[in-house]
Design an enzyme around this catalytic site. Structure first.
Site, mmCIF file in Angstrom:
data_model
loop_
_atom_site.group_PDB
_atom_site.id
_atom_site.type_symbol
_atom_site.label_atom_id
_atom_site.label_comp_id
_atom_site.label_asym_id
_atom_site.label_seq_id
_atom_site.Cartn_x
_atom_site.Cartn_y
_atom_site.Cartn_z
ATOM 1 C CG HIS A 153 -82.471 6.734 -18.809
ATOM 2 N ND1 HIS A 153 -81.662 6.705 -17.697
ATOM 3 C CD2 HIS A 153 -83.617 6.086 -18.453
ATOM 4 C CE1 HIS A 153 -82.287 6.088 -16.713
ATOM 5 N NE2 HIS A 153 -83.468 5.694 -17.150
ATOM 6 C CG HIS B 182 -91.734 5.872 -15.506
ATOM 7 N ND1 HIS B 182 -91.633 6.715 -16.588
ATOM 8 C CD2 HIS B 182 -90.546 5.234 -15.423
ATOM 9 C CE1 HIS B 182 -90.441 6.592 -17.141
ATOM 10 N NE2 HIS B 182 -89.768 5.685 -16.463
ATOM 11 C CG ASN B 183 -88.843 3.040 -12.404
ATOM 12 O OD1 ASN B 183 -89.814 2.650 -13.034
ATOM 13 N ND2 ASN B 183 -87.605 2.780 -12.781
ATOM 14 C CG HIS C 296 -92.576 3.139 -18.652
ATOM 15 N ND1 HIS C 296 -92.786 1.843 -19.076
ATOM 16 C CD2 HIS C 296 -91.225 3.264 -18.540
ATOM 17 C CE1 HIS C 296 -91.631 1.224 -19.200
ATOM 18 N NE2 HIS C 296 -90.669 2.061 -18.887
ATOM 19 N N GLY D 211 -92.288 -0.565 -24.476
ATOM 20 C CA GLY D 211 -91.999 -1.881 -23.920
ATOM 21 C C GLY D 211 -91.126 -2.705 -24.844
ATOM 22 C CB CYS E 228 -86.738 6.149 -13.928
ATOM 23 S SG CYS E 228 -86.493 6.226 -15.711
#
Length: 545
Positions: free
Chosen positions: A137, A239-240, A294, A297, A77
């Site tokens: 997303h 970022h994953n 990222h 949050g 992701c």
């Protein structure tokens, strides 16, 4: 600066400012993760929040073992930023929404040649390619709001006159399938470095990264095709993921779950649907495990969002944000789960990263004025003593909601920063006065003679070819101005009237010594308190509005 890098315990770091909202359960999960065999260091970003067993918005460094469960099911992701040739000054959001339609269906046969070129073969998940997916997303068109580092934007070939496209998605069902296989075979105990099982996971992990990157490109190209536009990729960053890394002189495995790498060049850190996004240049640091936030949050769990918001907002109301943007989502439950209220303010995230010395802000995306249908124009400026500074500037606002926007800024603006021009000065609070001047009366046109001329100097195709420039002369005084910034005579005429009216007002002031004295007095008496808006740091990161 260092006070935002908090060492909670040996091996546990949290990046947070005083105004950063952090859930206590997320901090507990951070501590728990450190107890995994081989884990050496864990770091929570400002967007840290609780996940399913392990926190989101965090990075984890281990020796000898890696943990697929820390990355989660959406391997790869990430964010992709694209330029477009859509004119930010002329687009209609309603028209763009109609053109875009639904892009959650599988790609048709016309796309299969490109799919074969971009995506890894034989994954079994090709129908998901080119679709955004659920959760947080998104894919959205954005405007460059404020440019803090012009040279950096020029190097990235970003143009404030054109819309940008930001895509946030991952490997869709493929990553989840890989994770389920790992957990069913090995549980959460991780994989020993060098083992056949570890090598097999890393191979499938690489396939998922490839799939996710291809998916974001296909989403971008699909949207551009629907919008009859062209575009080019600027950046694409996961970022994953898990990668080999050397930290503190030790070679191990760096896991990221909702944590953007700080070693891959400029990155975008997006806010919620009703907030801004920021383009930043990272300053890599071992303290943060070479990672950044990222996004904003979450503050609320998904299960509680509808109960909190259903009495205040309908899904239709949530489809329009405070910035004037449109949200296209047919899942009513998801509209509540992804409402801006469910997320932390993005400014608190960026502020913490700036104070920690981890980023330099390059630009803010999604212009509040442009999204509200308001155009701004700089009419006149008085340069300050230092290069690149202003003593005063005169701006015009034009469009529906101009009064609301003006009132949003009128008053005192506070800037919290050690002055880059007076580095030894102890003062860190600076104040800027913003006052409103009424636009000139339309009867002023009767006193002005207008002449159409050809534009001159560097510029677009209309320069020296069409009589779009306007020279305006005040008949009584002979004061004259020429405006050629716009492509049409009508727009240049409007700006010429404003500029000429300002020059006449300045002439009157110059003839009146008392008024000149009053102006100097007002300049010295900017209210140093009760600020209308507050900004921090050389990047002018907003703290409140």
């Amino acid at each position: 600066m260092g006070n935002c890098i908090q060492h909670l315990a040996a091996g546990v770091t949290l990046i947070a400012a005083d105004n950063t909202w952090i859930d206590g359960d997320a901090i507990q999960q951070l501590h728990t993760t450190l107890t995994l065999p081989g884990m050496r260091h864990v770091a929570g970003m400002p967007d840290l929040h609780p996940g399913r067993g392990y926190p989101v918005g965090a990075a984890f460094f281990s020796l000898g073992r890696l943990y697929p469960a820390l990355i989660g099911g959406d391997i790869g992701c990430g964010m992709a930023l694209w330029t477009t040739d859509l004119d930010a000054r002329k687009v209609s959001l309603d028209k763009l929404e109609k053109r875009l339609g639904n892009i959650d269906t599988p790609l048709d046969d016309d796309w299969q040649a490109l799919v074969s070129t971009l995506a890894p073969p034989d994954t079994g998940f090709d129908p998901a390619l080119g679709t955004i997916g659920g959760g947080n997303h998104f894919a959205e068109l954005q405007r460059l709001d404020h440019i803090y580092q012009p040279a950096a934007l020029e190097a990235l070939q970003l143009d404030a006159r054109q819309l940008l496209l930001l895509v946030h998605s991952g490997s869709r069902g493929l990553g989840q399938f890989i994770l389920q296989q790992q957990v069913s075979q090995f549980g959460h105990r991780g994989l020993e470095q060098g083992s056949p099982a570890c090598a097999d996971y890393l191979a499938r992990h690489a396939t998922a990264l490839h799939f996710a990157e291809a998916n974001r490109e296909l989403i971008a190209r699909r949207m551009l095709a629907r919008l009859h536009a062209d575009g080019e990729p600027v950046l694409d960053i996961h970022h994953n993921l898990v990668v080999p890394a050397t930290i503190g002189g030790e070679a191990g495995w760096l896991h990221r779950k909702g944590a953007t790498p700080s070693s891959a060049g400029p990155v975008v850190i997006p806010g919620s649907r009703g907030d801004f996004c920021y383009l930043v240049a990272p300053r890599p640091s071992e303290d943060s495990l070479f990672s950044l936030a990222h996004g904003a949050g979450r503050k609320w769990m998904r299960s509680e969002c509808k109960d909190r918001l259903a009495r205040r907002f309908t899904p239709a109301q949530l489809s329009r944000t405070r910035l004037g943007s449109h949200v296209i989502c047919r899942d009513k439950q998801l509209m509540y789960e992804e409402a801006p209220e469910a997320y932390k303010p993005i400014d608190s995230i960026i502020d913490a990263l700036v104070q920690a010395g981890l980023v330099t802000v390059l630009a803010r995306l999604q212009h509040e004025a442009a999204q509200a249908g308001i155009r701004t124009e700089q009419l006149e400026r008085e340069d300050g003593e230092q290069p690149g500074t202003l003593r005063s500037v005169l701006l015009s606002l034009d469009g529906d909601g101009e009064d609301t926007l003006a009132s949003h800024w009128e008053g005192t603006i506070q800037w919290i920063c050690a002055s880059p021009w007076r580095p030894r000065h102890p003062r860190k609070n600076w104040f800027i006065g913003v006052a409103r001047c009424e636009a000139p009366s339309t009867t002023l046109a009767d006193e002005i003679r207008f002449e159409a001329t050809r534009s001159s100097g560097p510029g677009g195709q209309h320069v020296n070819k069409t009589e779009s420039a306007i020279r305006a002369t005040h008949v009584a005084t002979g004061i004259s101005v020429k405006v050629q910034t716009e492509r049409s005579q009508h727009a240049n005429k409007r700006l010429a009237m404003l500029l000429l009216a300002h020059k006449l007002a300045c002439r009157d002031e110059e003839m009146n010594a008392a008024q000149r004295g009053l102006r100097r007095q007002l300049h010295r008496q900017v209210e140093r308190g009760n600020p209308r808006r507050v900004f921090r740091g050389e990047g002018f990161v907003p703290l409140s509005s």
